[in-house]
Design a protein around this motif. Sequence first.
Motif, short mmCIF file in Angstrom:
data_model
loop_
_atom_site.label_atom_id
_atom_site.label_comp_id
_atom_site.label_asym_id
_atom_site.label_seq_id
_atom_site.Cartn_x
_atom_site.Cartn_y
_atom_site.Cartn_z
N GLN A 236 0.83 -1.26 -0.13
CA GLN A 236 0.00 0.20 -0.11
C GLN A 236 0.91 1.25 -0.13
O GLN A 236 0.45 2.42 -0.76
CB GLN A 236 -0.91 0.05 1.05
CG GLN A 236 -2.04 -1.07 1.03
CD GLN A 236 -2.81 -1.23 2.30
OE1 GLN A 236 -2.47 -1.04 3.25
NE2 GLN A 236 -4.23 -1.65 2.09
N SER A 237 2.08 1.32 0.64
CA SER A 237 2.86 2.22 0.50
C SER A 237 3.47 2.58 -0.74
O SER A 237 3.63 3.66 -1.00
CB SER A 237 3.97 1.97 1.56
OG SER A 237 5.11 2.91 1.42
N GLN A 238 4.03 1.62 -1.31
CA GLN A 238 4.47 1.62 -2.79
C GLN A 238 3.29 2.15 -3.65
O GLN A 238 3.56 2.94 -4.52
CB GLN A 238 5.16 0.34 -3.14
CG GLN A 238 6.18 -0.11 -2.50
CD GLN A 238 6.83 -1.43 -2.63
OE1 GLN A 238 6.10 -2.39 -3.57
NE2 GLN A 238 7.91 -2.00 -2.24
N LEU A 239 2.30 1.66 -3.54
CA LEU A 239 0.97 1.98 -4.44
C LEU A 239 0.43 3.34 -4.44
O LEU A 239 0.34 4.06 -5.28
CB LEU A 239 -0.22 1.10 -4.15
CG LEU A 239 -1.47 0.99 -4.95
CD1 LEU A 239 -1.11 0.69 -6.36
CD2 LEU A 239 -2.57 0.16 -4.31
N ALA A 240 0.86 3.79 -3.04
CA ALA A 240 0.70 5.31 -2.95
C ALA A 240 1.68 6.20 -3.74
O ALA A 240 1.25 7.37 -4.13
CB ALA A 240 0.86 5.61 -1.31
N GLU A 241 2.77 5.77 -3.81
CA GLU A 241 3.83 6.36 -4.82
C GLU A 241 3.52 6.26 -6.10
O GLU A 241 4.39 6.87 -6.93
CB GLU A 241 5.02 6.07 -4.10
CG GLU A 241 5.34 6.75 -2.62
CD GLU A 241 6.39 6.09 -2.15
OE1 GLU A 241 7.79 5.84 -3.09
OE2 GLU A 241 6.89 6.12 -1.15
N PHE A 242 3.06 4.95 -6.68
CA PHE A 242 3.02 4.60 -7.85
C PHE A 242 2.13 5.82 -8.96
O PHE A 242 1.11 5.83 -8.33
CB PHE A 242 2.55 3.37 -8.11
CG PHE A 242 2.53 2.78 -9.37
CD1 PHE A 242 3.63 2.62 -9.96
CD2 PHE A 242 1.33 2.71 -10.33
CE1 PHE A 242 3.73 1.94 -11.33
CE2 PHE A 242 1.31 2.11 -11.41
CZ PHE A 242 2.47 1.84 -11.84
N ASP A 243 2.58 6.29 -9.92
CA ASP A 243 2.02 7.05 -10.89
C ASP A 243 1.82 6.33 -12.28
O ASP A 243 2.86 6.09 -12.95
CB ASP A 243 2.89 8.37 -10.96
CG ASP A 243 2.11 9.52 -11.86
OD1 ASP A 243 1.29 9.17 -12.64
OD2 ASP A 243 2.67 10.48 -11.84
N VAL A 244 0.75 5.95 -12.59
CA VAL A 244 0.24 5.10 -13.58
C VAL A 244 0.77 5.81 -14.97
O VAL A 244 1.58 5.34 -15.68
CB VAL A 244 -1.13 4.62 -13.72
CG1 VAL A 244 -1.37 4.41 -15.25
CG2 VAL A 244 -1.51 3.84 -12.72
N GLU A 245 0.51 7.33 -15.23
CA GLU A 245 0.86 8.13 -16.33
C GLU A 245 2.47 8.13 -16.26
O GLU A 245 2.85 7.94 -17.45
CB GLU A 245 0.18 9.24 -16.25
CG GLU A 245 -1.34 9.32 -16.35
CD GLU A 245 -1.93 10.78 -16.26
OE1 GLU A 245 -1.22 11.88 -16.43
OE2 GLU A 245 -3.12 10.88 -16.08
N ALA A 246 3.05 8.30 -15.17
CA ALA A 246 4.48 8.15 -15.40
C ALA A 246 5.26 7.00 -15.58
O ALA A 246 6.06 6.84 -16.59
CB ALA A 246 5.11 8.67 -13.92
#
Length: 177
Positions: free
Chosen positions: A148-158
């Motif tokens: 969940q921590s990694q997901l919070a930082e994940f930017d799909v567009e980037a």
Amino acid sequence: MAEPRVPGDGGRTIELPCGATVDPHDVDLGMREYTCANGDRHAVVLDVHPPSRFFPESMVEVLRETIEPADELEEFGTPHLLGIVMEEFPAEVLAYDASEDGAVGYGLLWIADFDSRRLHEVVVELVVELMEHAVSHADDETAVTEFQSQLAEFDVEAFVEEYRRQRNFESAGDRPV
């Protein structure tokens, strides 16, 4: 949903979600996008395109190791990814079965009402949602929290931008990352 064939054309024309038509023989194996007569750009995916079109090989391997298909296909692949997309966007993606047409070089064709970049983003978003759901059922609370921590930082567009840049989709020498 768009009709896969238009009457009177011998079964060779596919009606696109926008209403324009395309002959499946005009779709080649390297095509990732089709610009119709209306000027709209439509994502094109074939069953012969590997899932690494959307994700790095390392992630494809993880998906194949963790997802057991409930169909006749031996491993998780592009047909499953597009099935997930069609489930979310049934009116925006059409599937065409070309398995009886040996002249096209592919068995299944998907054409979307949105361009290839948007399709790429949709595929990534939906797989991330599936991963999030799967991790939420894990017994390891530390793993859940870390994901969940990694997901919070994940930017799909980037992610999509960087992956497409690395893959160089405009080149004939496109290779998986």
